[in-house]
Write a protein that holds these residues in place. Structure first.
Motif, mmCIF file in Angstrom:
data_model
loop_
_atom_site.group_PDB
_atom_site.id
_atom_site.type_symbol
_atom_site.label_atom_id
_atom_site.label_comp_id
_atom_site.label_asym_id
_atom_site.label_seq_id
_atom_site.Cartn_x
_atom_site.Cartn_y
_atom_site.Cartn_z
ATOM 1 N N SER A 18 0.831 -1.218 0.000
ATOM 2 C CA SER A 18 0.000 0.000 0.000
ATOM 3 C C SER A 18 0.859 1.258 0.000
ATOM 4 C CB SER A 18 -0.918 0.016 1.216
ATOM 5 O OG SER A 18 -1.851 -1.031 1.134
ATOM 6 N N ALA A 19 1.979 1.218 0.708
ATOM 7 C CA ALA A 19 2.886 2.365 0.763
ATOM 8 C C ALA A 19 3.788 2.425 -0.465
ATOM 9 C CB ALA A 19 3.732 2.306 2.034
ATOM 10 N N ARG A 20 3.640 1.462 -1.351
ATOM 11 C CA ARG A 20 4.419 1.369 -2.593
ATOM 12 C C ARG A 20 5.915 1.231 -2.350
ATOM 13 N NH1 ARG A 20 1.223 4.942 -7.045
ATOM 14 N NH2 ARG A 20 -0.793 4.075 -6.559
ATOM 15 N N ARG A 21 6.250 0.577 -1.253
ATOM 16 C CA ARG A 21 7.655 0.293 -0.971
ATOM 17 C C ARG A 21 8.088 -1.007 -1.634
ATOM 18 N NH1 ARG A 21 6.080 2.027 4.479
ATOM 19 N NH2 ARG A 21 6.634 4.219 4.608
ATOM 20 N N ILE A 22 7.109 -1.890 -1.865
ATOM 21 C CA ILE A 22 7.345 -3.108 -2.644
ATOM 22 C C ILE A 22 6.184 -3.251 -3.625
ATOM 23 C CG2 ILE A 22 8.686 -4.306 -0.856
ATOM 24 C CD1 ILE A 22 6.210 -5.935 -0.152
ATOM 25 N N THR A 23 6.426 -3.983 -4.707
ATOM 26 C CA THR A 23 5.381 -4.167 -5.710
ATOM 27 C C THR A 23 4.397 -5.240 -5.266
ATOM 28 O OG1 THR A 23 6.568 -5.891 -6.924
ATOM 29 C CG2 THR A 23 7.042 -3.589 -7.548
ATOM 30 N N ARG A 24 3.265 -5.287 -5.939
ATOM 31 C CA ARG A 24 2.273 -6.335 -5.644
ATOM 32 C C ARG A 24 2.858 -7.717 -5.908
ATOM 33 N NH1 ARG A 24 -2.770 -4.341 -4.708
ATOM 34 N NH2 ARG A 24 -3.234 -2.271 -5.529
ATOM 35 N N VAL A 25 3.650 -7.829 -6.960
ATOM 36 C CA VAL A 25 4.272 -9.114 -7.286
ATOM 37 C C VAL A 25 5.229 -9.535 -6.171
ATOM 38 C CG1 VAL A 25 5.823 -10.284 -8.910
ATOM 39 C CG2 VAL A 25 4.001 -8.802 -9.769
ATOM 40 N N GLU A 26 6.046 -8.591 -5.697
ATOM 41 C CA GLU A 26 6.954 -8.901 -4.586
ATOM 42 C C GLU A 26 6.172 -9.269 -3.336
ATOM 43 O OE1 GLU A 26 10.790 -6.068 -5.634
ATOM 44 O OE2 GLU A 26 8.989 -5.161 -4.789
ATOM 45 N N GLY A 27 5.063 -8.568 -3.093
ATOM 46 C CA GLY A 27 4.224 -8.883 -1.942
ATOM 47 C C GLY A 27 3.637 -10.282 -2.038
ATOM 48 N N ALA A 28 3.148 -10.635 -3.221
ATOM 49 C CA ALA A 28 2.591 -11.978 -3.414
ATOM 50 C C ALA A 28 3.679 -13.039 -3.238
ATOM 51 C CB ALA A 28 1.956 -12.089 -4.799
ATOM 52 N N ARG A 29 4.878 -12.754 -3.735
ATOM 53 C CA ARG A 29 5.992 -13.696 -3.598
ATOM 54 C C ARG A 29 6.362 -13.876 -2.123
ATOM 55 N NH1 ARG A 29 10.237 -11.231 -6.356
ATOM 56 N NH2 ARG A 29 9.046 -11.648 -8.231
ATOM 57 N N LEU A 30 6.361 -12.781 -1.379
ATOM 58 C CA LEU A 30 6.655 -12.872 0.054
ATOM 59 C C LEU A 30 5.622 -13.735 0.776
ATOM 60 C CD1 LEU A 30 7.732 -9.202 0.750
ATOM 61 C CD2 LEU A 30 9.088 -11.231 1.306
ATOM 62 N N LYS A 31 4.356 -13.523 0.472
ATOM 63 C CA LYS A 31 3.298 -14.309 1.107
ATOM 64 C C LYS A 31 3.411 -15.788 0.736
ATOM 65 C CE LYS A 31 -0.074 -10.575 1.498
ATOM 66 N NZ LYS A 31 -1.402 -10.103 1.068
ATOM 67 N N THR A 32 3.741 -16.067 -0.516
ATOM 68 C CA THR A 32 3.931 -17.453 -0.954
ATOM 69 C C THR A 32 5.116 -18.087 -0.240
ATOM 70 O OG1 THR A 32 2.994 -16.944 -3.115
ATOM 71 C CG2 THR A 32 4.388 -18.906 -2.972
ATOM 72 N N ASP A 33 6.204 -17.341 -0.119
ATOM 73 C CA ASP A 33 7.388 -17.867 0.570
ATOM 74 C C ASP A 33 7.105 -18.102 2.053
ATOM 75 O OD1 ASP A 33 8.693 -17.752 -1.837
ATOM 76 O OD2 ASP A 33 9.911 -15.996 -1.347
ATOM 77 N N TYR A 34 6.288 -17.239 2.656
ATOM 78 C CA TYR A 34 5.938 -17.436 4.065
ATOM 79 C C TYR A 34 5.070 -18.689 4.216
ATOM 80 C CZ TYR A 34 5.204 -16.181 8.927
ATOM 81 O OH TYR A 34 5.218 -16.180 10.295
ATOM 82 N N ALA A 35 4.136 -18.881 3.288
ATOM 83 C CA ALA A 35 3.295 -20.084 3.328
ATOM 84 C C ALA A 35 4.153 -21.344 3.200
ATOM 85 C CB ALA A 35 2.238 -20.030 2.230
ATOM 86 N N ALA A 36 5.192 -21.280 2.374
ATOM 87 C CA ALA A 36 6.109 -22.422 2.247
ATOM 88 C C ALA A 36 6.842 -22.658 3.560
ATOM 89 C CB ALA A 36 7.107 -22.177 1.116
ATOM 90 N N LEU A 37 7.178 -21.583 4.262
ATOM 91 C CA LEU A 37 7.843 -21.719 5.556
ATOM 92 C C LEU A 37 6.903 -22.352 6.585
ATOM 93 C CD1 LEU A 37 10.431 -21.233 7.139
ATOM 94 C CD2 LEU A 37 9.595 -18.945 7.676
ATOM 95 N N VAL A 38 5.630 -22.013 6.524
ATOM 96 C CA VAL A 38 4.636 -22.637 7.409
ATOM 97 C C VAL A 38 4.576 -24.139 7.132
ATOM 98 C CG1 VAL A 38 2.155 -22.776 7.924
ATOM 99 C CG2 VAL A 38 3.276 -20.544 7.757
ATOM 100 N N ARG A 39 4.597 -24.516 5.851
ATOM 101 C CA ARG A 39 4.589 -25.949 5.498
ATOM 102 C C ARG A 39 5.859 -26.645 5.986
ATOM 103 N NH1 ARG A 39 2.454 -23.612 0.897
ATOM 104 N NH2 ARG A 39 4.410 -23.788 -0.239
ATOM 105 N N THR A 40 6.989 -25.954 5.899
ATOM 106 C CA THR A 40 8.245 -26.516 6.400
ATOM 107 C C THR A 40 8.152 -26.747 7.901
ATOM 108 O OG1 THR A 40 9.520 -25.416 4.664
ATOM 109 C CG2 THR A 40 10.736 -26.127 6.619
ATOM 110 N N GLU A 41 7.607 -25.771 8.620
ATOM 111 C CA GLU A 41 7.437 -25.916 10.062
ATOM 112 C C GLU A 41 6.540 -27.120 10.370
ATOM 113 O OE1 GLU A 41 6.295 -23.054 13.768
ATOM 114 O OE2 GLU A 41 4.855 -23.127 12.109
ATOM 115 N N ALA A 42 5.459 -27.266 9.610
ATOM 116 C CA ALA A 42 4.543 -28.391 9.832
ATOM 117 C C ALA A 42 5.240 -29.721 9.579
ATOM 118 C CB ALA A 42 3.314 -28.250 8.933
ATOM 119 N N SER A 43 6.082 -29.767 8.555
ATOM 120 C CA SER A 43 6.804 -31.021 8.287
ATOM 121 C C SER A 43 7.808 -31.320 9.393
ATOM 122 C CB SER A 43 7.487 -30.983 6.917
ATOM 123 O OG SER A 43 8.602 -30.122 6.927
ATOM 124 N N TYR A 44 8.430 -30.286 9.950
ATOM 125 C CA TYR A 44 9.343 -30.486 11.069
ATOM 126 C C TYR A 44 8.600 -30.985 12.306
ATOM 127 C CZ TYR A 44 13.126 -27.896 8.682
ATOM 128 O OH TYR A 44 14.105 -27.473 7.828
#
Length: 167
Positions: free
Chosen positions: A35-61
């Protein structure tokens, strides 16, 4: 601990909350940066996807009911890298024409596959990129001196040149 067959809440108390429990707050931070235009929407979506992958990694651990020290360190390192990529851990105070170190690192990562460099040269640059990512994350949490910022800027400029980043 022996009766439970696991360390119980020790993992949770070491980092505060589990990675999964912090996802909502992380997504809010990303949305604020978009919203503050410090990162793009694409970068934001990538960050959220990477965080979701980290949640899956935690679950596998956690499949065996506990998190080992090595797994906890891995989660912590990945979480720190994601926090650094959001870029809201310290005030930048610069104008909009100046790229942040995080944005420069992202540009380097995007440029490497199309750089035309050999696989071994790209691997070497990725190692340096990871090193600078950790350094940038550390500086984002601290108040680096002018010399430290200049050092990071110089290293980023060198890596941009060798990775053939187009400005």
């Amino acid at each position: 601990m022996i009766a439970d067959g696991a360390y119980g809440d020790e993992y949770e108390s070491d980092i505060g909350i589990s990675v999964a429990e912090g996802q909502g707050e992380f997504n809010q931070r990303v949305d604020a940066q978009v919203s503050a235009r410090r990162i793009t929407r694409v970068e934001g979506a990538r960050l959220k996807t990477d965080y979701a992958a980290l949640v899956r990694t935690e679950a596998s651990y956690l499949r065996d009911g506990r998190i080992t020290d090595q797994e906890r360190d891995d989660l912590y390192t990945r979480l720190e890298a994601l926090d650094a990529r959001v870029g809201d851990m310290a005030s930048t105070g610069g104008g909009s024409t100046v790229q942040t170190p995080r944005a420069r690192l992202d540009a380097i990562a995007r440029a490497l596959p199309a750089s035309g460099l050999s696989a071994s040269a790209q691997a070497q640059l990725r190692v340096e990129h990871e090193d600078l990512t950790r350094l940038e994350a550390a500086y984002a949490r601290l108040n680096p001196s002018a010399d430290e910022r200049a050092y990071l800027d110089r290293r980023l400029g060198d890596l941009e040149t060798r990775a053939r980043v187009r400005r």
